[in-house]
Write a protein that holds these residues in place. Structure first.
Motif, PDB file in Angstrom:
ATOM      1  N   GLN A 210       0.831  -1.190   0.000  1.00  0.00           N
ATOM      2  CA  GLN A 210       0.000   0.000   0.000  1.00  0.00           C
ATOM      3  C   GLN A 210       0.877   1.256   0.000  1.00  0.00           C
ATOM      4  N   PHE A 211       0.681   2.108  -0.993  1.00  0.00           N
ATOM      5  CA  PHE A 211       1.510   3.302  -1.140  1.00  0.00           C
ATOM      6  C   PHE A 211       0.739   4.614  -0.988  1.00  0.00           C
ATOM      7  N   GLU A 212      -0.549   4.566  -1.190  1.00  0.00           N
ATOM      8  CA  GLU A 212      -1.340   5.797  -1.162  1.00  0.00           C
ATOM      9  C   GLU A 212      -1.202   6.537   0.162  1.00  0.00           C
ATOM     10  N   ASN A 213      -0.891   7.826   0.064  1.00  0.00           N
ATOM     11  CA  ASN A 213      -0.714   8.726   1.217  1.00  0.00           C
ATOM     12  C   ASN A 213       0.521   8.415   2.060  1.00  0.00           C
ATOM     13  N   LYS A 214       1.331   7.439   1.633  1.00  0.00           N
ATOM     14  CA  LYS A 214       2.595   7.184   2.321  1.00  0.00           C
ATOM     15  C   LYS A 214       3.633   8.205   1.835  1.00  0.00           C
TER      16      LYS A 214
ATOM     17  N   ALA B 250       6.316  11.525   8.902  1.00  0.00           N
ATOM     18  CA  ALA B 250       6.818  10.147   8.801  1.00  0.00           C
ATOM     19  C   ALA B 250       7.538   9.967   7.478  1.00  0.00           C
ATOM     20  N   VAL B 251       8.224   8.844   7.344  1.00  0.00           N
ATOM     21  CA  VAL B 251       8.801   8.438   6.057  1.00  0.00           C
ATOM     22  C   VAL B 251       8.641   6.927   5.934  1.00  0.00           C
ATOM     23  N   HIS B 252       8.151   6.487   4.787  1.00  0.00           N
ATOM     24  CA  HIS B 252       7.864   5.060   4.596  1.00  0.00           C
ATOM     25  C   HIS B 252       8.717   4.413   3.513  1.00  0.00           C
ATOM     26  N   LEU B 253       9.140   5.205   2.557  1.00  0.00           N
ATOM     27  CA  LEU B 253       9.904   4.674   1.433  1.00  0.00           C
ATOM     28  C   LEU B 253      11.105   5.577   1.197  1.00  0.00           C
ATOM     29  N   LEU B 254      12.308   5.016   1.308  1.00  0.00           N
ATOM     30  CA  LEU B 254      13.538   5.780   1.132  1.00  0.00           C
ATOM     31  C   LEU B 254      14.312   5.233  -0.058  1.00  0.00           C
ATOM     32  N   PHE B 255      14.578   6.116  -1.027  1.00  0.00           N
ATOM     33  CA  PHE B 255      15.396   5.752  -2.177  1.00  0.00           C
ATOM     34  C   PHE B 255      16.740   6.454  -2.065  1.00  0.00           C
TER      35      PHE B 255
ATOM     36  N   LEU C 170      12.261   2.765  12.441  1.00  0.00           N
ATOM     37  CA  LEU C 170      12.090   1.806  13.539  1.00  0.00           C
ATOM     38  C   LEU C 170      11.183   2.376  14.624  1.00  0.00           C
ATOM     39  N   LYS C 171      11.340   3.648  14.899  1.00  0.00           N
ATOM     40  CA  LYS C 171      10.517   4.301  15.917  1.00  0.00           C
ATOM     41  C   LYS C 171       9.057   4.350  15.484  1.00  0.00           C
ATOM     42  N   GLN C 172       8.821   4.551  14.185  1.00  0.00           N
ATOM     43  CA  GLN C 172       7.449   4.580  13.662  1.00  0.00           C
ATOM     44  C   GLN C 172       6.753   3.240  13.880  1.00  0.00           C
ATOM     45  N   GLY C 173       7.504   2.151  13.663  1.00  0.00           N
ATOM     46  CA  GLY C 173       6.927   0.823  13.806  1.00  0.00           C
ATOM     47  C   GLY C 173       5.963   0.464  12.692  1.00  0.00           C
ATOM     48  N   THR C 174       6.031   1.199  11.585  1.00  0.00           N
ATOM     49  CA  THR C 174       5.147   0.945  10.454  1.00  0.00           C
ATOM     50  C   THR C 174       5.903   0.233   9.339  1.00  0.00           C
TER      51      THR C 174
ATOM     52  N   SER D 289      12.191  -6.381  12.203  1.00  0.00           N
ATOM     53  CA  SER D 289      11.632  -5.064  11.925  1.00  0.00           C
ATOM     54  C   SER D 289      10.671  -5.139  10.748  1.00  0.00           C
ATOM     55  N   LYS D 290       9.927  -4.075  10.554  1.00  0.00           N
ATOM     56  CA  LYS D 290       8.971  -3.986   9.453  1.00  0.00           C
ATOM     57  C   LYS D 290       9.569  -3.236   8.261  1.00  0.00           C
ATOM     58  N   ILE D 291      10.890  -3.116   8.245  1.00  0.00           N
ATOM     59  CA  ILE D 291      11.568  -2.383   7.175  1.00  0.00           C
ATOM     60  C   ILE D 291      12.143  -3.366   6.162  1.00  0.00           C
ATOM     61  N   GLY D 292      11.682  -3.282   4.937  1.00  0.00           N
ATOM     62  CA  GLY D 292      12.245  -4.082   3.869  1.00  0.00           C
ATOM     63  C   GLY D 292      13.413  -3.360   3.215  1.00  0.00           C
ATOM     64  N   VAL D 293      14.271  -4.116   2.565  1.00  0.00           N
ATOM     65  CA  VAL D 293      15.450  -3.541   1.901  1.00  0.00           C
ATOM     66  C   VAL D 293      15.601  -4.158   0.520  1.00  0.00           C
ATOM     67  N   SER D 294      15.944  -3.327  -0.449  1.00  0.00           N
ATOM     68  CA  SER D 294      16.263  -3.807  -1.792  1.00  0.00           C
ATOM     69  C   SER D 294      17.500  -3.084  -2.295  1.00  0.00           C
ATOM     70  N   VAL D 295      18.242  -3.752  -3.173  1.00  0.00           N
ATOM     71  CA  VAL D 295      19.368  -3.097  -3.832  1.00  0.00           C
ATOM     72  C   VAL D 295      19.101  -3.137  -5.333  1.00  0.00           C
TER      73      VAL D 295
END
Length: 285
Positions: free
Chosen positions: A3-7, A83-88, A130-134, A179-185
């Motif tokens: 889900q990306f809307e409003n993130k 907040a921040v949900h997606l970091l490039f 991590l603090k967000q927990g989202t 954690s709920k943080i995914g990672v891609s390269v």
């Protein structure tokens, strides 16, 4: 992450190339978009493009090689969106010649942007996530150059190998703490960008008199090979589309062009068989 809307998405190197394409895709997904780049005019142009399309946008002039700039970027993101949900971590440059001909200034500039930029962002944004927990996701833009071996593009190649390792380690460490943080390269081959003209953004502090070395016939040939590959490369939009598919499926390695897998396979085989490195030229170049 589905889900990306409003993130909220933060994109470095967002004024052109892959960064701009990622920003456009984020807007299509109805995300709130934070653009970061050193190119002021181009950054404003992308900001206006997205706003005209109805997106909610924040543009922050950012030199990723400077920790304070990343801290400012993070704070402005929190102040505006909370907040921040997606970091490039996408900002990248190339410079120099062969390993032995490249200057110290070449090494400092490329490593500070390509590697330290991602290190700064990781140290500042990951604790926030991590603090967000989202549910969140981080995409580090490396390169095929970070997965294979070959001549030329020396500092860029070294920086991208390091960035792949940083990404892999981050993936394992975040997984260990559940954690709920995914990672891609992201490891594209040739893409139609301005990477060959990265010197347009080279700061004066890394261009001191006497630092510029005249190119040798070998380095000139390699540069021409790379420029030709970039001209024939895939579009930034294709890269952005592949990237979002990977995020949705929580896939770590992103290789947008399957024709570039052979050099990676050859390097792995050389390592496992303890053979000397092989340089494989993609068949369609």
């Amino acid at each position: 992450m589905n889900q990306f809307e409003n993130k909220v998405a933060v994109i470095t190197g967002a004024a052109s190339g892959i960064g701009r394409a990622l920003a456009m895709r984020c807007a299509e997904e109805q995300m709130k978009v934070v653009l970061a780049d050193v190119e002021v005019v181009e950054l404003q142009r992308v900001e206006q493009e997205l706003q005209s399309a109805g997106a909610t946008v924040l543009a922050v002039v950012t030199d990723v090689s400077k920790e304070k700039d990343i801290q400012t970027l993070a704070q402005k993101t929190l102040d505006m969106f909370g907040a921040v949900h997606l970091l490039f971590n996408n900002a990248g440059v190339g410079a120099g010649s062969t390993i032995w001909q490249s200057t110290l200034a070449d090494w400092q500039w490329v490593m500070n942007v390509n590697l330290w930029g991602a290190i700064h962002a990781t140290q500042i944004f990951v604790p926030m996530m991590l603090k967000q927990g989202t549910e969140c996701h981080i995409v580090n833009t490396a390169s095929l150059a970070g997965l294979e071996s070959g001549p030329g593009n020396s500092i860029y190649r070294v920086s991208k190998h390091a960035l792949v390792s940083l990404s892999e380690t981050l993936y394992h460490e975040l997984k260990m703490i559940q954690s709920k943080i995914g990672v891609s390269v992201l490891c594209p081959g040739f893409v139609q960008t301005q990477i060959c003209d990265a010197h347009r953004n080279r700061p004066a502090e890394y261009s001191k008199p006497g630092d510029i070395v005249e190119p040798s016939p070998m380095s000139s040939a390699i540069d021409q090979f790379i420029r030709s590959g970039v001209e024939q490369g895939i579009s930034p939009k294709e890269v952005a589309d592949h990237t979002f598919l990977a995020i949705k499926s929580n896939r770590f390695y992103i290789l947008p062009d399957p024709s570039y897998k052979e050099p990676v396979r050859q390097r792995m085989e050389d390592i496992l068989n303890q053979h000397n490195p092989t340089f494989v030229i993609p068949s369609h170049i």
